[in-house]
Write an enzyme that holds these catalytic residues in place. Structure first.
Site, PDB file in Angstrom:
ATOM      1  CG  HIS A 471      -2.197   0.758   1.015  1.00  0.00           C
ATOM      2  ND1 HIS A 471      -2.309   1.836   0.170  1.00  0.00           N
ATOM      3  CD2 HIS A 471      -3.434   0.593   1.540  1.00  0.00           C
ATOM      4  CE1 HIS A 471      -3.554   2.307   0.198  1.00  0.00           C
ATOM      5  NE2 HIS A 471      -4.254   1.567   1.011  1.00  0.00           N
ATOM      6  CE1 TYR A 587      -9.089   7.223   6.828  1.00  0.00           C
ATOM      7  CE2 TYR A 587     -10.017   5.884   5.072  1.00  0.00           C
ATOM      8  CZ  TYR A 587      -9.026   6.712   5.545  1.00  0.00           C
ATOM      9  OH  TYR A 587      -7.969   7.025   4.740  1.00  0.00           O
ATOM     10  CB  THR A 600      -6.583   8.962   0.380  1.00  0.00           C
ATOM     11  OG1 THR A 600      -5.633   8.832   1.454  1.00  0.00           O
ATOM     12  CG2 THR A 600      -6.348   7.882  -0.660  1.00  0.00           C
TER      13      THR A 600
END
Length: 790
Positions: A471, A587, A600
Site C-alpha cells: 500500500h 472512515y 487520499t
C-alpha cells in the site's frame, strides 16, 4: 544441459598457432536485437518526454512561431517591438556571423523565448482553471452556464492527445485549509459520538489548541505547501506506512479479485501467460507515458505520479523505517511454486516473451519435481511478520553470497508471481467460496506471497487470478487501473485456443527458468519460523465475508435521485447501529488526485444527519415520509462532505500534518494527541470500476471484477470495501477479527443486506410514479428494530 550451452555466446581455444574463436550467431543476433530495442525505447522515451515537457504546446508549434518571426524580418511591422534588433546588435561581436545570419539567429532566439513564454502562460492558465472546483458542487445533470464555459476553456487549454504525464505541471497544489474550518469540521464530526460532558471537554481542548499553538504550526505547514509539490503525501507515505513496524500483511496490504463469473481458461500456465504478457504491454506503455491520463468528466485531469512506481518496486525493510526502492529497465520475473523460487526472463531477442512462450516457462515450473532447499519453503514469511526482525535478518543473512544474489533478483523483479496449488474463485455451488478466495488473496498461507513487492500476481490451478498489493507506493485505484487493462486485454485481445492454451507457436528453445539458490543458516530458519507463526496467528484471526448484492444497483438508486455512494454509506450506518447498538467513528476514503501528488482524504460518514436518519429508521413511530426526508438530508450532507474532501477541504490530513509539525517542533498538544488516537471502528472504501471503459458492461455483463478488499483496521471494528458494478450489482467485502466477541462479518453482511432493502423501501411511493420496473424490485420494509445480534 541444453540451456547451459545456449547461454554461452562464444567459445575459444588457445593453440600454438593462435586463438580459435567461435561465435554463436544466435546469441550475437539476440545481443544486436536487444541493443536495438533498448535504443529504440530510449528514443521513444525521449520523444514522449519532450512532448510532455512542452505540453500543452507541441514541437511543431515552435516551428510555426519561428517561421512567423522569420517572416517578420521582411515586413515593415516588428512584432518583437525592437527586441530582435537589440539581440542582433549584441551578436555583432561574433565575427563569424554575417549581418543576415545574425538577423536569422536573433529571430530564432526571440521566437524560442516567445514560444516558451506562451507554454508557461498556457500552463499557468490551465492551472488557474483547474483550481476552480465549483463544478463538483453542482447537482448531477444540472450544469450551470459558468461551468459549461469553464469546461470549454479547460478543453481549449488542454491541447490535443495528451500523454500520461502531460498535465502534471499544470495541476494545482493541494491547499492548506484554515485552522478554524478544520477545528469546526472536527467538532461537528464527533458531536454525534460524544455525550454532553465529553463534547464540552473536547471543545475546551480544541479552543486551547486554536488559541495557543495552532497559528505557529499552521505557518510551518503553509511554508511547506509553498515549497513541496504536496504538503501531505510525503509525510503520509513515511509516517502512516513506512515507519510502521507491525506486519503489513492484513494490516496494510490489500487485494483485488479476478473476473467474478468468467474464467477464460482453466489452464493455470496459459492464464498466467496471457495475464503476464498483458502486464508487460501495460508496463511498456507506462514507461513511455503513452497511457491516456485519467480525467473526471472526461476533461479534468487526475495526477498520475503514483503510477510511476507500479513495476520493479519493493518495500525494503529497515530497523526504524522502510524505504520504497524503485528500479528501471529490469527484465525478469520471480515465480514462487511449492516452496521454490524461479527467475524467468521476460525478453528474448529484444522483445517481450509471447503469451505462448510465457505459458511454456510457467508450465516448466509447474512440472519441476525438485524440493525446496532448507529454509526456502517459508522464506517469504519474513515479509509477512514484524518489520524489525525481517530487517535484521536481511542485514545478517541476505547481504552477501548467494542469498544476496537471490534476494536482489526478487527485489528487482518486475513483480512477483505466485503459482498456487489450491483452486480458488467465486463458485455459486460452493458455500462461502468468496470468503475463501478473499482470504487467499489477502494473506494466503503467509509464506507464499512476497508482501514487500509492489504487487504479487496470484495464479490458481483452476485458471483464476488475483492481486495482493503493497500500500505504501500507491492506492487501490492505481492498481485497479492496471488490472482492468490486463483483464480486458487478456479476454478480448489475446484470447485462447479451443484447448485453452495461449495463442501462438510454442518456442521450446527458450532457456529454462533459473532456480534461485539459498544458503539459509539455522538462526535464520528460526527467524523465518517465528515470523511465520506470528503471521499465521494474524491470518487465522481474520473473519471475512464476501456478499453479492443483486436485488438492485446503481441504476435503481439513481432513479431514486440520490448518490449511490451516499445511499450505501447510510446503509452501512444503519447496519452498524443494528449490529453494535451504538454509532462509531467512520472512515471513508476519498481521492485528492485532482491536485499534484494527491493521494487520499477522509470522509467522516457518521454525521448528525446520518444519526438522525438511523434513529428514525429504528423508531416504530416514524413514518416513511419522515424517514425519507431525513435520508435525503443525510445523503446531501454526505455528498457535500465527499466533495469537500476531494477539493482539498477535508480535515483529517490537515490535522495529521499539524501533528507531525508539532512533533518536529517538540510542541505538546493534548488536542492533536486525542484526535490522532481515536480508532476507526468502521473503515470503508469504494473500489472504482471501469476507469478505462475498455469493456461495455451492458454488452458483456459477465465480464466484471469482484472488486477488492482489506483487513480490519480496528481490533473491535469492521473493514468494508464495496464496488458498484454496472447497474444491478454491488459487491461487499467485509472483514473483522474472530478474537473480538462483538463482531461477526457474516452477521454484518446480513445487516447491510437488510439495510439496503429497508432504505430502498422508503422510495416505493416515488418508485410507483417512476415506473413499474422499480416497483417490482421494491421490498416492503419491516417495522421495528428487526432481529438484533449483539
Amino acid at each position: 544441459m541444453a540451456e547451459a550451452h545456449q547461454a554461452v555466446g562464444f567459445q575459444f581455444t588457445v593453440r600454438p598457432d593462435g586463438v580459435d574463436l567461435k561465435l554463436s550467431q544466435e546469441v550475437i543476433k539476440n545481443i544486436y536485437l536487444s541493443g536495438l530495442t533498448a535504443w529504440k525505447k530510449r528514443a521513444i522515451q525521449f520523444k514522449n518526454g519532450v512532448l510532455a515537457g512542452v505540453y500543452p504546446a507541441s514541437p511543431s508549434s515552435w516551428l510555426i512561431v519561428v517561421i512567423f518571426m522569420m517572416s517578420s524580418l521582411y515586413t515593415p511591422v516588428d512584432p518583437s517591438l525592437g527586441m530582435i534588433d537589440a539581440m542582433k546588435e549584441s551578436l555583432e561581436t561574433v565575427q563569424c556571423l554575417c549581418s543576415q545570419s545574425r538577423a536569422v539567429l536573433s529571430a530564432i532566439l526571440f521566437a524560442t523565448g516567445l514560444w516558451l513564454f506562451l507554454i508557461y502562460l498556457l500552463r499557468y492558465s490551465l492551472k488557474a482553471l483547474l483550481s476552480y472546483h465549483g463544478w463538483i458542487f453542482e447537482s448531477h445533470g444540472k450544469m450551470s452556464t459558468s461551468t459549461k464555459v469553464w469546461l470549454s476553456l479547460v478543453k481549449m487549454f488542454s491541447g490535443r492527445r495528451p500523454l500520461l504525464y502531460s498535465f502534471q505541471a499544470s495541476l494545482p497544489r493541494l491547499p492548506v485549509p484554515s485552522v478554524d474550518d478544520t477545528i469546526q469540521g472536527y467538532l461537528e464530526s464527533v458531536r454525534p459520538l460524544l455525550d454532553k460532558q465529553q463534547y464540552n471537554q473536547m471543545e475546551i481542548l480544541a479552543q486551547d489548541f486554536k488559541d495557543s499553538k495552532a497559528a505557529r504550526l499552521q505557518r510551518f505547514l503553509i511554508l511547506k505547501s509553498w515549497w513541496a509539490t504536496n504538503y501531505v503525501s510525503d509525510w503520509w507515505e513515511e509516517y502512516i506506512y513506512l515507519r510502521g513496524r507491525s506486519p503489513i500483511m492484513v494490516n496494510s496490504n490489500f487485494y483485488i479479485m479476478d473476473l467474478l463469473y468468467m474464467t477464460p481458461t482453466h489452464r493455470q500456465a496459459a492464464r498466467a501467460g496471457n495475464v503476464v504478457h498483458a502486464m508487460l504491454q501495460y508496463r511498456r506503455k507506462l514507461e513511455r507515458g503513452e497511457h491516456a491520463p485519467l480525467r473526471a468528466l472526461g476533461t479534468v485531469p487526475m495526477c498520475s505520479t503514483q503510477m510511476e512506481r507500479m513495476f520493479n518496486t519493493t518495500r525494503i525493510p529497515g530497523i526504524e523505517t522502510d524505504i520504497v526502492q524503485h528500479l528501471t529497465d529490469r527484465k525478469h520475473l520471480v515465480v514462487y511454486h511449492k516452496g521454490r523460487f524461479f527467475q524467468v526472463w521476460l525478453y528474448t531477442g529484444g522483445r517481450h516473451l509471447l503469451p505462448s512462450e510465457l505459458e511454456t516457462q510457467f508450465q516448466r515450473i509447474l512440472n519441476d519435481p525438485s524440493e525446496p532447499q532448507p529454509g526456502e519453503l517459508k522464506l517469504a514469511a519474513l515479509t509477512a511478520g514484524s518489520r524489525v526482525p525481517w530487517a535484521r535478518a536481511r542485514i545478517r543473512h541476505f547481504s552477501h553470497g548467494v542469498n544476496k544474489v537471490s534476494l536482489d533478483a526478487i527485489e528487482s523483479a518486475a513483480f512477483f508471481l505466485a503459482l498456487d496449488d489450491e483452486p480458488q474463485g467465486y463458485d455459486t455451488g460452493t458455500f462461502n467460496s468468496l470468503d475463501s478466495y478473499a482470504k487467499s488473496l489477502l494473506h494466503g498461507k503467509c509464506y507464499d506471497r512476497w508482501f514487500d513487492k509492489s504487487f504479487t500476481l496470484i495464479s490458481y490451478p483452476n485458471g483464476k487470478m488475483g492481486i495482493n498489493a503493497e500500500h505504501s507506493w500507491a492506492d487501490a485505484p492505481i492498481v485497479g487501473h492496471m488490472w482492468e487493462y490486463v483483464l480486458a486485454t487478456d479476454c478480448f485481445h489475446l484470447g485462447y485456443t479451443e484447448e485453452g492454451h495461449c495463442k501462438g507457436d510454442v518456442n521450446k528453445g527458450l532457456p529454462h527458468p533459473t532456480r534461485l539458490q539459498w544458503q539459509i543458516p539455522k538462526e535464520c530458519q528460526d527467524a523465518i519460523e517465528s515470523s511465520y507463526l506470528s503471521a499465521k496467528k494474524i491470518a487465522e484471526d481474520v473473519d471475512f465475508h464476501g456478499r453479492l448484492f443483486t436485488e438492485f444497483g446503481k441504476g435503481l438508486i439513481k432513479k431514486c435521485r440520490t448518490s449511490p455512494d451516499a445511499f450505501i454509506q447510510l446503509a452501512l450506518q444503519l447496519a452498524q447501529f443494528r449490529d453494535q447498538g451504538v454509532f462509531c467513528l467512520t472512515y471513508e476514503s476519498s481521492m485528492t488526485r485532482m491536485f499534484r501528488d494527491g493521494r487520499t482524504e477522509t470522509v467522516r460518514s457518521c454525521t448528525n444527519e446520518a444519526v438522525a436518519f438511523v434513529r428514525a429508521m429504528e423508531d416504530c413511530g416514524a413514518t416513511n415520509a419522515q424517514r425519507l426526508a431525513l435520508f435525503r438530508r443525510a445523503a446531501d450532507k454526505h455528498q457535500n462532505m465527499y466533495r469537500l474532501a476531494m477539493t482539498g477541504s477535508g480535515i483529517d490530513r490537515h490535522l495529521f500534518c499539524l501533528y507531525i509539525v508539532s512533533k518536529y517542533l517538540d510542541i505538546d498538544s493534548p488536542f492533536l494527541k486525542k484526535v490522532l488516537s481515536e480508532p476507526w471502528k468502521l473503515s470503508t472504501s469504494q473500489t472504482p470500476q471501469q476507469q478505462l471503459n475498455l469493456v461495455d458492461i451492458n454488452k458483456f455483463p459477465k465480464y466484471v471484477s469482484g472488486g477488492g478488499g482489506f483487513g480490519p483496521v480496528a481490533d473491535d471494528g469492521y473493514g468494508v470495501s464495496y464496488i458498484i458494478v454496472g447497474e444491478n450489482l454491488i459487491t461487499f467485502h467485509i472483514s473483522c477479527k474472530f478474537s473480538c466477541p462483538d463482531t461477526d462479518s457474516s452477521r454484518f453482511g446480513e445487516n447491510i443486506h437488510k439495510a439496503m432493502l429497508d432504505i430502498q423501501g422508503l422510495f416505493r411511493p416515488e418508485n410507483d410514479r417512476n415506473g413499474a420496473e422499480i416497483q417490482a424490485k421494491a421490498v416492503p420494509m419491516e417495522n421495528g428494530n428487526g432481529k438484533k445480534h449483539i
